[in-house]
Design an enzyme around this catalytic site. Structure first.
Site, PDB file in Angstrom:
ATOM      1  N   GLY A  77       2.511 -30.656  -5.898  1.00 53.81           N
ATOM      2  CA  GLY A  77       1.351 -31.321  -5.275  1.00 53.81           C
ATOM      3  C   GLY A  77       0.302 -30.316  -4.847  1.00 53.81           C
ATOM      4  O   GLY A  77      -0.357 -30.471  -3.821  1.00 53.81           O
ATOM      5  N   HIS A 106      -0.036 -20.044 -25.265  1.00 49.52           N
ATOM      6  CA  HIS A 106      -1.061 -20.175 -24.232  1.00 49.52           C
ATOM      7  C   HIS A 106      -1.253 -18.819 -23.556  1.00 49.52           C
ATOM      8  O   HIS A 106      -0.652 -18.532 -22.539  1.00 49.52           O
ATOM      9  CB  HIS A 106      -0.614 -21.229 -23.220  1.00 49.52           C
ATOM     10  CG  HIS A 106      -1.641 -21.536 -22.181  1.00 49.52           C
ATOM     11  ND1 HIS A 106      -2.952 -21.821 -22.488  1.00 49.52           N
ATOM     12  CD2 HIS A 106      -1.548 -21.606 -20.834  1.00 49.52           C
ATOM     13  CE1 HIS A 106      -3.611 -22.061 -21.364  1.00 49.52           C
ATOM     14  NE2 HIS A 106      -2.787 -21.931 -20.352  1.00 49.52           N
ATOM     15  N   ASN A 121       3.026 -22.248 -15.852  1.00 55.67           N
ATOM     16  CA  ASN A 121       2.996 -21.029 -16.672  1.00 55.67           C
ATOM     17  C   ASN A 121       4.151 -20.085 -16.358  1.00 55.67           C
ATOM     18  O   ASN A 121       4.696 -20.151 -15.257  1.00 55.67           O
ATOM     19  CB  ASN A 121       1.675 -20.297 -16.426  1.00 55.67           C
ATOM     20  CG  ASN A 121       0.565 -20.857 -17.293  1.00 55.67           C
ATOM     21  OD1 ASN A 121       0.753 -21.043 -18.494  1.00 55.67           O
ATOM     22  ND2 ASN A 121      -0.582 -21.132 -16.693  1.00 55.67           N
TER      23      ASN A 121
HETATM   24  N1  APR Z   1       9.586 -28.345  -6.622  1.00 53.04           N
HETATM   25  C1  APR Z   1       8.418 -29.002  -6.474  1.00 53.04           C
HETATM   26  N2  APR Z   1       7.261 -28.371  -6.210  1.00 53.04           N
HETATM   27  C2  APR Z   1       7.274 -27.040  -6.091  1.00 53.04           C
HETATM   28  C3  APR Z   1       8.463 -26.294  -6.246  1.00 53.04           C
HETATM   29  C4  APR Z   1       9.654 -27.007  -6.517  1.00 53.04           C
HETATM   30  N3  APR Z   1      10.839 -26.382  -6.678  1.00 53.04           N
HETATM   31  N4  APR Z   1       8.166 -24.989  -6.070  1.00 53.04           N
HETATM   32  C5  APR Z   1       6.839 -24.922  -5.815  1.00 53.04           C
HETATM   33  N5  APR Z   1       6.305 -26.160  -5.837  1.00 53.04           N
HETATM   34  C6  APR Z   1       4.922 -26.560  -5.560  1.00 53.04           C
HETATM   35  C7  APR Z   1       4.231 -25.694  -4.521  1.00 53.04           C
HETATM   36  O1  APR Z   1       4.678 -25.994  -3.212  1.00 53.04           O
HETATM   37  C8  APR Z   1       2.776 -26.035  -4.756  1.00 53.04           C
HETATM   38  O2  APR Z   1       2.354 -27.121  -3.952  1.00 53.04           O
HETATM   39  O3  APR Z   1       4.107 -26.409  -6.711  1.00 53.04           O
HETATM   40  C9  APR Z   1       2.749 -26.453  -6.240  1.00 53.04           C
HETATM   41  C10 APR Z   1       1.906 -25.545  -7.107  1.00 53.04           C
HETATM   42  O4  APR Z   1       0.589 -25.684  -6.699  1.00 53.04           O
HETATM   43  P1  APR Z   1      -0.459 -24.495  -6.671  1.00 53.04           P
HETATM   44  O5  APR Z   1       0.172 -23.299  -6.057  1.00 53.04           O
HETATM   45  O6  APR Z   1      -1.720 -25.021  -6.090  1.00 53.04           O
HETATM   46  O7  APR Z   1      -0.665 -24.161  -8.227  1.00 53.04           O
HETATM   47  P2  APR Z   1      -1.562 -24.954  -9.309  1.00 53.04           P
HETATM   48  O8  APR Z   1      -2.904 -24.341  -9.356  1.00 53.04           O
HETATM   49  O9  APR Z   1      -1.439 -26.411  -9.123  1.00 53.04           O
HETATM   50  O10 APR Z   1      -0.817 -24.490 -10.658  1.00 53.04           O
HETATM   51  C11 APR Z   1       0.497 -24.871 -10.911  1.00 53.04           C
HETATM   52  O11 APR Z   1       0.293 -24.690 -13.297  1.00 53.04           O
HETATM   53  O12 APR Z   1      -1.438 -23.858 -14.620  1.00 53.04           O
HETATM   54  C12 APR Z   1      -0.192 -23.597 -14.037  1.00 53.04           C
HETATM   55  O13 APR Z   1      -0.241 -21.214 -13.725  1.00 53.04           O
HETATM   56  C13 APR Z   1      -0.274 -22.453 -13.068  1.00 53.04           C
HETATM   57  O14 APR Z   1       2.081 -22.153 -12.847  1.00 53.04           O
HETATM   58  C14 APR Z   1       0.928 -22.699 -12.213  1.00 53.04           C
HETATM   59  C15 APR Z   1       1.032 -24.226 -12.177  1.00 53.04           C
END
Ligand code: APR
Length: 311
Positions: free
Chosen positions: A11, A178, A123
């Site tokens: 989220g 990618h 990623n």
């Molecule tokens: N289960 C569920 N959610 C998780 C878990 C988990 N085990 N571990 C981390 N998260 C959540 C984090 O708490 C965070 O809210 O995943 C979310 C990732 O959000 P952001 O840090 O804002 O990253 P975002 O920009 O959404 O990108 C997510 O997509 O494009 C790729 O490289 C990017 O790997 C990254 C992913």
């Protein structure tokens, strides 16, 4: 027939835009799942969108959770759980951390929604989608990686900027992993039916290809903290919509290849037909020698990342 259910695992930045798009496009009801520490964020973002729904004139129920029971029976799962890049990092630098997260997510998704069409966004993409497929054991049609739609979107946007024309008239495609080894195919790109090669010089095209390869990094540098989120979310929703509405769209996605393009047992970006059967077909393009060599070089980069997953 009730509404479709879309589970958003993660989220964060992308997850939030995904939830907004699900509601705006009335694709169904959404459940946004994050870790217990971030449950409030998931609940807050989804409630915020629920409160915007009357203003947008749409009907979609959204909720946040940290409990996998709540995603039971989802039709589509979009996974963005994991760390994004910071300036100076490659996507591969995320591998160890995100692999642990992806394995945990995969086990839970397998248990709660064994029939869902799963779109991986985390990623390093080609390795993460491979890991998800391995851990779940889901059929290849059911698991795709979101990268090609985004890479193609970037290519098309740069072409439109260069020509000063509508981006909706640009039809390019990008193959491969990618990352910086991706393979944009200017030869097959058309703009309103006119071959791109008749509209731009080789030098201009080379510039666009280079910028496309580095487009994610360009955004990471500009943002300073985190990576692109609007365009990845829009791209993943395009794939979800193609599945939910059985649109039979041909979208460049990371698909599991079993002999296509001479590649076996790896996920890599190729044009894929997406409909109610998930990835219904991989479309093969007869490549020129240099294009084929570039795809093989990209495959080597993907293989290296996959080997690190030890799966
Ligand atoms: N289960 C569920 N959610 C998780 C878990 C988990 N085990 N571990 C981390 N998260 C959540 C984090 O708490 C965070 O809210 O995943 C979310 C990732 O959000 P952001 O840090 O804002 O990253 P975002 O920009 O959404 O990108 C997510 O997509 O494009 C790729 O490289 C990017 O790997 C990254 C992913």
């Amino acid at each position: 027939m009730g509404r479709k259910k879309i589970a958003l695992i993660g989220g964060g930045q992308i997850g939030g835009i995904l939830a907004l798009l699900v509601a705006q496009k009335e694709l169904g009801d959404a459940v946004m799942l994050d870790i217990p520490d971030k449950e409030g964020v998931a609940k807050g973002k989804t409630l915020d969108i629920m409160e915007a729904a009357p203003l947008m004139g749409v009907d979609s129920n959204l909720r946040g959770t940290s409990n996998y029971d709540d995603i039971a029976g989802a039709d589509v799962v979009i996974i963005t759980a994991g760390l994004p890049r910071k300036p100076g990092m490659s996507r591969e630098d995320l591998l160890d951390t995100n692999l642990k997260i992806m394995s945990d997510v995969a086990k839970n998704v397998k248990k709660q929604c064994p029939k869902a069409f799963c779109i991986i966004v985390t990623n390093p993409l080609d390795a993460m989608v491979y890991a998800f497929k391995k851990v779940t054991g889901f059929p290849k049609q059911q698991v795709a990686g979101m990268a090609g739609v985004l890479d193609t979107g970037r290519f098309n946007a740069f072409v439109a900027m260069e020509l000063g024309v509508s981006a909706s008239d640009v039809a390019g495609t990008v193959l491969g992993g990618h990352g910086p080894t991706m393979v944009p195919l200017p030869r097959t790109c058309t703009v309103g039916g006119v071959p791109l090669t008749e509209l731009l010089s080789q030098e201009q095209i080379d510039g666009i290809v280079k910028r496309t390869r580095e487009a994610g990094t360009e955004i990471v540098k500009l943002l300073g903290n985190g990576s692109a989120f609007f365009s990845p979310a829009v791209s993943a929703i395009e794939m979800a919509e193609a599945y939910l509405k059985d649109k039979k769209r041909i979208l460049p996605c990371a698909a599991m290849l079993e002999g296509e393009y001479g590649i076996n047992g790896y996920y890599i970006g190729v044009p894929a037909l997406i409909g109610a059967g998930g990835v219904e077909k991989v479309i093969e393009i007869a490549l020129k020698d240099d294009e084929s060599a570039a795809l093989m070089a990209s495959l080597e980069a993907v293989k290296k990342a996959v080997a690190e997953t030890k799966l």
